[in-house]
Design a protein around this motif. Structure first.
Motif, PDB file in Angstrom:
ATOM      1  N   TYR A  43     -13.201 -17.928 -33.374  1.00 43.86           N
ATOM      2  CA  TYR A  43     -13.218 -17.309 -34.699  1.00 43.86           C
ATOM      3  C   TYR A  43     -12.944 -18.332 -35.803  1.00 43.86           C
ATOM      4  CZ  TYR A  43     -14.072 -12.424 -33.747  1.00 43.86           C
ATOM      5  OH  TYR A  43     -14.673 -11.236 -33.414  1.00 43.86           O
ATOM      6  N   SER A  86     -21.828  -4.842 -31.523  1.00 47.69           N
ATOM      7  CA  SER A  86     -21.293  -4.589 -32.851  1.00 47.69           C
ATOM      8  C   SER A  86     -21.140  -5.915 -33.580  1.00 47.69           C
ATOM      9  CB  SER A  86     -19.953  -3.865 -32.733  1.00 47.69           C
ATOM     10  OG  SER A  86     -19.512  -3.423 -33.989  1.00 47.69           O
ATOM     11  N   LEU A  87     -20.931  -5.840 -34.880  1.00 46.71           N
ATOM     12  CA  LEU A  87     -20.943  -7.025 -35.723  1.00 46.71           C
ATOM     13  C   LEU A  87     -19.705  -7.117 -36.596  1.00 46.71           C
ATOM     14  CD1 LEU A  87     -22.716  -9.369 -37.022  1.00 46.71           C
ATOM     15  CD2 LEU A  87     -23.428  -7.646 -38.675  1.00 46.71           C
ATOM     16  N   LEU A  88     -19.251  -8.332 -36.777  1.00 46.24           N
ATOM     17  CA  LEU A  88     -18.296  -8.662 -37.836  1.00 46.24           C
ATOM     18  C   LEU A  88     -19.049  -9.604 -38.779  1.00 46.24           C
ATOM     19  CD1 LEU A  88     -15.148  -9.218 -35.673  1.00 46.24           C
ATOM     20  CD2 LEU A  88     -15.281  -7.641 -37.578  1.00 46.24           C
ATOM     21  N   LEU A 132     -18.931 -12.674 -26.941  1.00 42.50           N
ATOM     22  CA  LEU A 132     -19.021 -12.855 -28.381  1.00 42.50           C
ATOM     23  C   LEU A 132     -20.062 -13.928 -28.669  1.00 42.50           C
ATOM     24  CD1 LEU A 132     -15.702 -12.689 -27.587  1.00 42.50           C
ATOM     25  CD2 LEU A 132     -15.603 -12.513 -30.034  1.00 42.50           C
ATOM     26  N   ARG A 178     -10.052  -5.406 -33.240  1.00 35.96           N
ATOM     27  CA  ARG A 178     -11.147  -5.697 -34.171  1.00 35.96           C
ATOM     28  C   ARG A 178     -11.936  -6.921 -33.734  1.00 35.96           C
ATOM     29  NH1 ARG A 178     -10.991  -7.021 -40.643  1.00 35.96           N
ATOM     30  NH2 ARG A 178     -13.163  -6.434 -41.039  1.00 35.96           N
ATOM     31  N   VAL A 186     -21.124 -11.368 -33.282  1.00 32.69           N
ATOM     32  CA  VAL A 186     -21.610 -10.185 -32.573  1.00 32.69           C
ATOM     33  C   VAL A 186     -20.761 -10.060 -31.311  1.00 32.69           C
ATOM     34  CG1 VAL A 186     -23.566  -9.161 -31.342  1.00 32.69           C
ATOM     35  CG2 VAL A 186     -23.951 -10.411 -33.476  1.00 32.69           C
ATOM     36  N   VAL A 187     -20.306  -8.852 -31.007  1.00 29.22           N
ATOM     37  CA  VAL A 187     -19.461  -8.591 -29.842  1.00 29.22           C
ATOM     38  C   VAL A 187     -20.114  -7.531 -28.959  1.00 29.22           C
ATOM     39  CG1 VAL A 187     -17.340  -9.251 -31.053  1.00 29.22           C
ATOM     40  CG2 VAL A 187     -18.048  -6.878 -31.050  1.00 29.22           C
ATOM     41  N   GLY A 235     -15.659  -5.300 -33.257  1.00 32.96           N
ATOM     42  CA  GLY A 235     -16.503  -5.402 -34.441  1.00 32.96           C
ATOM     43  C   GLY A 235     -16.149  -4.319 -35.437  1.00 32.96           C
ATOM     44  N   ASP A 236     -17.023  -4.179 -36.418  1.00 34.78           N
ATOM     45  CA  ASP A 236     -16.836  -3.164 -37.446  1.00 34.78           C
ATOM     46  C   ASP A 236     -17.918  -2.112 -37.294  1.00 34.78           C
ATOM     47  OD1 ASP A 236     -14.605  -4.334 -38.617  1.00 34.78           O
ATOM     48  OD2 ASP A 236     -15.781  -5.499 -40.044  1.00 34.78           O
TER      49      ASP A 236
END
Length: 167
Positions: free
Chosen positions: A152, A95-97, A7, A68, A163-164, A72-73
């Motif tokens: 987080y 992926s991104l949150l 992350l 999640r 970013v994951v 990510g989303d």
């Protein structure tokens, strides 16, 4: 090669900079290099924690929170990071949150307590969980979960995205 969950906390401005760098580079290199203190390597701990929940408490709402936090989303991709200088292509792309989603995840993670789950650890081990693990898996999971919560929490306080990816 061992796979680990990674992350990174980044500002939206840094993501824009990387996106612009990728667009300008002939090879699409995003020049990804967030500060070390804003990255986290969770090893495989969160995957084992998810497996543990699924086996011992399959109806737990914590499963979706953990998923999640590392998946990510899907609706907010960072396709420009799908580059061999950053990501080896073994698993799904990074992926991104976004900051708002990070705040939601941080709040949910902060409310989670895994103590009750860890109390059923002996039964999980008897059922075959942690078969290759030497030492105290409870301490390993609790320590990495605390790292995830803290990571987080800081990202949320600072209004950062996460970013994951799997490395």
């Amino acid at each position: 090669m061992a796979l680990t969950q990674r992350l990174a906390r980044v500002s939206p401005q840094y993501l824009d900079w990387c996106r612009d760098a990728a667009a300008a580079a002939l090879d699409g290199d995003p020049h990804w290099d967030p500060p070390e203190e804003d990255t986290l390597d969770l090893d495989w701990a969160v995957w084992e924690l998810l497996a543990f929940y699924r086996r011992m408490q399959p109806d737990s709402r914590h499963i979706s929170i953990l998923e999640r936090s590392i998946a990510g989303d899907v609706n907010d991709p960072v396709a420009f990071l799908d580059h061999p200088e950053f990501y080896d292509g073994f698993d799904g792309p990074p992926s991104l949150l976004a900051p708002g989603a990070v705040a939601e995840v941080a709040h949910s993670l902060a409310a989670m307590k895994i103590d009750s789950l860890l109390r059923v650890l002996p039964a999980y081990r008897e059922a075959g969980g942690f078969s290759a693990f030497h030492g105290d898996p409870g301490a390993y999971l609790a320590g990495h979960f605390a790292l995830l919560q803290n990571f987080y929490g800081i990202a949320s306080q600072q209004g950062l995205a996460v970013v994951v990816w799997v490395d």
